[in-house]
Design a protein around this motif. Structure first.
Motif, PDB file in Angstrom:
ATOM      1  N   TYR A  78       0.835  -1.194   0.000  1.00 40.28           N
ATOM      2  CA  TYR A  78       0.000   0.000   0.000  1.00 40.28           C
ATOM      3  C   TYR A  78       0.877   1.254   0.000  1.00 40.28           C
ATOM      4  N   THR A  79       0.362   2.309  -0.621  1.00 39.08           N
ATOM      5  CA  THR A  79       1.059   3.592  -0.579  1.00 39.08           C
ATOM      6  C   THR A  79       0.161   4.613   0.116  1.00 39.08           C
ATOM      7  N   ASN A  80       0.655   5.836   0.235  1.00 35.43           N
ATOM      8  CA  ASN A  80      -0.216   6.917   0.680  1.00 35.43           C
ATOM      9  C   ASN A  80      -1.472   6.904  -0.190  1.00 35.43           C
ATOM     10  N   VAL A  81      -2.602   7.204   0.415  1.00 36.36           N
ATOM     11  CA  VAL A  81      -3.870   6.996  -0.261  1.00 36.36           C
ATOM     12  C   VAL A  81      -3.959   7.746  -1.584  1.00 36.36           C
ATOM     13  N   ASP A  82      -3.376   8.941  -1.665  1.00 37.48           N
ATOM     14  CA  ASP A  82      -3.493   9.705  -2.920  1.00 37.48           C
ATOM     15  C   ASP A  82      -2.141   9.880  -3.600  1.00 37.48           C
ATOM     16  N   ALA A 103     -13.377  14.603  -7.164  1.00 39.72           N
ATOM     17  CA  ALA A 103     -13.647  16.038  -7.059  1.00 39.72           C
ATOM     18  C   ALA A 103     -15.141  16.318  -6.949  1.00 39.72           C
ATOM     19  N   MET A 104     -15.942  15.621  -7.757  1.00 36.33           N
ATOM     20  CA  MET A 104     -17.385  15.868  -7.742  1.00 36.33           C
ATOM     21  C   MET A 104     -18.007  15.388  -6.433  1.00 36.33           C
ATOM     22  N   LEU A 105     -17.642  14.202  -5.996  1.00 35.36           N
ATOM     23  CA  LEU A 105     -18.228  13.664  -4.765  1.00 35.36           C
ATOM     24  C   LEU A 105     -17.811  14.498  -3.560  1.00 35.36           C
ATOM     25  N   ALA A 106     -16.622  15.054  -3.612  1.00 35.79           N
ATOM     26  CA  ALA A 106     -16.104  15.839  -2.488  1.00 35.79           C
ATOM     27  C   ALA A 106     -16.785  17.199  -2.350  1.00 35.79           C
ATOM     28  N   THR A 107     -17.388  17.696  -3.438  1.00 33.99           N
ATOM     29  CA  THR A 107     -17.821  19.099  -3.425  1.00 33.99           C
ATOM     30  C   THR A 107     -19.291  19.339  -3.754  1.00 33.99           C
ATOM     31  N   LEU A 108     -19.985  18.371  -4.361  1.00 33.49           N
ATOM     32  CA  LEU A 108     -21.346  18.624  -4.836  1.00 33.49           C
ATOM     33  C   LEU A 108     -22.399  18.296  -3.794  1.00 33.49           C
ATOM     34  N   ASN A 109     -23.400  19.151  -3.721  1.00 34.02           N
ATOM     35  CA  ASN A 109     -24.605  18.921  -2.930  1.00 34.02           C
ATOM     36  C   ASN A 109     -25.806  18.907  -3.868  1.00 34.02           C
ATOM     37  N   PRO A 110     -26.922  18.284  -3.444  1.00 36.12           N
ATOM     38  CA  PRO A 110     -28.120  18.290  -4.295  1.00 36.12           C
ATOM     39  C   PRO A 110     -28.495  19.714  -4.703  1.00 36.12           C
ATOM     40  N   ALA A 138      -8.661  13.216  -1.252  1.00 35.20           N
ATOM     41  CA  ALA A 138      -7.987  12.109  -0.567  1.00 35.20           C
ATOM     42  C   ALA A 138      -8.930  11.444   0.430  1.00 35.20           C
ATOM     43  N   LYS A 139      -9.780  12.235   1.054  1.00 36.81           N
ATOM     44  CA  LYS A 139     -10.756  11.681   1.989  1.00 36.81           C
ATOM     45  C   LYS A 139     -11.719  10.742   1.276  1.00 36.81           C
ATOM     46  N   VAL A 140     -12.152  11.140   0.078  1.00 34.01           N
ATOM     47  CA  VAL A 140     -13.007  10.255  -0.728  1.00 34.01           C
ATOM     48  C   VAL A 140     -12.276   8.962  -1.035  1.00 34.01           C
ATOM     49  N   MET A 141     -11.032   9.068  -1.461  1.00 33.35           N
ATOM     50  CA  MET A 141     -10.259   7.883  -1.824  1.00 33.35           C
ATOM     51  C   MET A 141     -10.055   6.954  -0.637  1.00 33.35           C
ATOM     52  N   SER A 142      -9.955   7.528   0.559  1.00 34.59           N
ATOM     53  CA  SER A 142      -9.703   6.702   1.740  1.00 34.59           C
ATOM     54  C   SER A 142     -10.834   5.722   2.011  1.00 34.59           C
ATOM     55  N   GLN A 143     -12.027   6.032   1.478  1.00 37.55           N
ATOM     56  CA  GLN A 143     -13.163   5.142   1.695  1.00 37.55           C
ATOM     57  C   GLN A 143     -13.699   4.546   0.389  1.00 37.55           C
ATOM     58  N   THR A 144     -12.957   4.729  -0.710  1.00 37.51           N
ATOM     59  CA  THR A 144     -13.375   4.118  -1.983  1.00 37.51           C
ATOM     60  C   THR A 144     -12.241   3.294  -2.561  1.00 37.51           C
ATOM     61  N   THR A 145     -11.457   3.860  -3.456  1.00 33.94           N
ATOM     62  CA  THR A 145     -10.435   3.078  -4.164  1.00 33.94           C
ATOM     63  C   THR A 145      -9.182   2.818  -3.347  1.00 33.94           C
ATOM     64  N   SER A 146      -8.885   3.661  -2.349  1.00 31.01           N
ATOM     65  CA  SER A 146      -7.552   3.728  -1.744  1.00 31.01           C
ATOM     66  C   SER A 146      -6.541   4.084  -2.832  1.00 31.01           C
ATOM     67  N   ASN A 147      -5.281   3.689  -2.670  1.00 28.29           N
ATOM     68  CA  ASN A 147      -4.250   4.172  -3.584  1.00 28.29           C
ATOM     69  C   ASN A 147      -4.308   3.523  -4.958  1.00 28.29           C
ATOM     70  N   ALA A 148      -3.783   4.230  -5.948  1.00 29.74           N
ATOM     71  CA  ALA A 148      -3.538   3.625  -7.259  1.00 29.74           C
ATOM     72  C   ALA A 148      -2.454   2.565  -7.120  1.00 29.74           C
TER      73      ALA A 148
END
Length: 400
Positions: free
Chosen positions: A64-68, A107-114, A262-272
């Motif tokens: 594993y690497t740093n998440v982003d 980017a979209m998940l981190a910033t968009l609201n309905p 990075a917060k989104v990635m921590s709970q979805t894909t994790s690192n590349a």
């Protein structure tokens, strides 16, 4: 009760992947099919990049690497932006993701609201619209046309912006049209955006190095420094370095946004993939001398395809400035009858009948938000392209 969530119900499967898969399936069944649907360079990944990946494996860099992203790749990306685009970013302002799509999704998940709106110029890459919708935002089309070179006009952009506009997605050179904005055209757009401080800009520069006819590539934050603090500049190694399967996309922007991604990635894909990251370090830091010759080959293919398509009955094909796609109109064939006896009522009909009659797989413009057009990827050998275009000419001549 449907198993499918409301969020997924707003999404359509990728039309480009579907068309490419259909071509593969027909080939497997023994049909003589030419697939021009996938946006993938036919060149092999350069040897030095492959060797860097092998070395990473042999050195045990498989954890594993740093998440982003690893520090070395973040620095390589920062160096690339300064060297090639005149943009200064710290490694803490860089996001490394498993492909370009995850960058946009993060980017979209981190910033968009309905209720938040995202302006999506049409024609658009098929995933933009659906990523925005799945992330809970409202995609808002900003139509262009062949008459404007498939480029948005500043006055139309001004009209499209509302108090609810959160982002605009820009892609130059464009997938699917190949259109690229000149410095002056981009300046006119950034002038509009400077008047609307609530609007953020995600610029997809994935085809930066694939520009033709001495075209000079520029990017929004480079044109207008006043937009630096609300621009996410995205790129990747897939196209210029022939590394599609390695799945590395990257972006740079304000540190606050990068932390949210990075917060989104921590709970979805994790690192590349760690190995792919080390290969990307070599891609960005290593020799770049193959990029311009490859672009020259793509330009030759573009010229071949544009010339042959414009000789096809009922087809009009503009000349793109970059990428490796053309986006011709098939309007001249709408309402006419294919060899099968079916009346062509849409670009989807055109593509289906072309595949059935001549075995050429292309993607209908409907998938990109602008019809009646179709997209051809010319990232394949000249001989294959010539064969495909001859088949298209033959099909168009048979439509009555």
């Amino acid at each position: 009760m449907s198993l499918q969530s409301d969020a997924l119900a707003r999404v359509k499967p990728s039309a480009t992947l579907a068309a490419d898969q259909k071509a593969r399936d027909l080939k497997a069944a023994g049909r003589n099919v030419i697939g021009l649907a996938a946006g993938e360079p036919d060149f092999d990944t350069p040897q030095n990049i492959k060797e860097a990946a092998i070395k990473a494996i042999m050195d045990g860099k498989t954890k594993y690497t740093n998440v982003d992203g690893i520090a070395e790749l973040k620095q390589a990306v920062a160096d690339k932006f300064e060297r090639e685009n005149g943009l200064k970013y710290k490694p803490s302002q860089v996001n490394i993701a498993p492909g370009g799509k995850p960058v946009i999704w993060n980017a979209m998940l981190a910033t968009l609201n309905p209720g938040d709106e995202v302006i999506v110029p049409t024609p658009y890459w098929v995933s933009y619209w659906d990523i925005v919708a799945m992330a809970g935002g409202t995609p808002k089309a900003l139509p262009t046309s062949a008459a404007t070179g498939f480029k948005i006009q500043p006055e139309k952009l001004e009209e499209a912006i509302t108090p609810r506009t959160r982002w605009i997605l820009l892609n130059s050179p464009s997938n699917p049209s190949g259109a690229a904005y000149t410095r002056a055209e981009l300046k006119a757009i950034t002038d509009v955006l400077m008047r609307h401080p609530q609007v953020w800009i995600l610029t997809d520069d994935m085809y930066e190095h694939l520009v033709f006819d001495d075209f000079e590539f520029t990017t929004p934050a480079q044109i207008e420094p006043g937009l630096y603090d609300r621009t996410l500049t995205m790129n990747g190694v897939s196209k210029a370095y022939a590394m599609t399967g390695w799945r590395i996309g990257y972006a740079a922007g304000p540190e606050e946004l990068i932390k949210l991604m990075a917060k989104v990635m921590s709970q979805t894909t994790s690192n590349a993939c760690s190995i792919s990251q080390w290969a990307a370090v070599e891609a960005l830091n290593g020799p770049q001398d193959f990029i311009k010759p490859n672009a020259k080959l793509f330009q030759e293919r573009r010229d071949l395809v544009v010339s042959m398509l414009n000789q096809a009955h009922g087809i009009q094909c503009p000349t793109p400035e970059g990428a490796f796609y053309v986006y011709p109109s098939c309007e001249g064939l709408i309402g006419k009858t294919a060899p099968s006896g079916k009346v062509i009522t849409s670009d989807m009909d055109f593509c289906n009948e072309l595949l059935e009659a001549e075995g050429v797989a292309v993607v209908a413009g409907t998938a990109f938000g602008l019809a009646p057009h179709f997209r051809i990827s010319y990232a394949t050998a000249n001989s294959t392209l010539e064969d495909a275009c001859q088949r298209i000419q033959r099909f168009c001549a048979s439509v009555a």
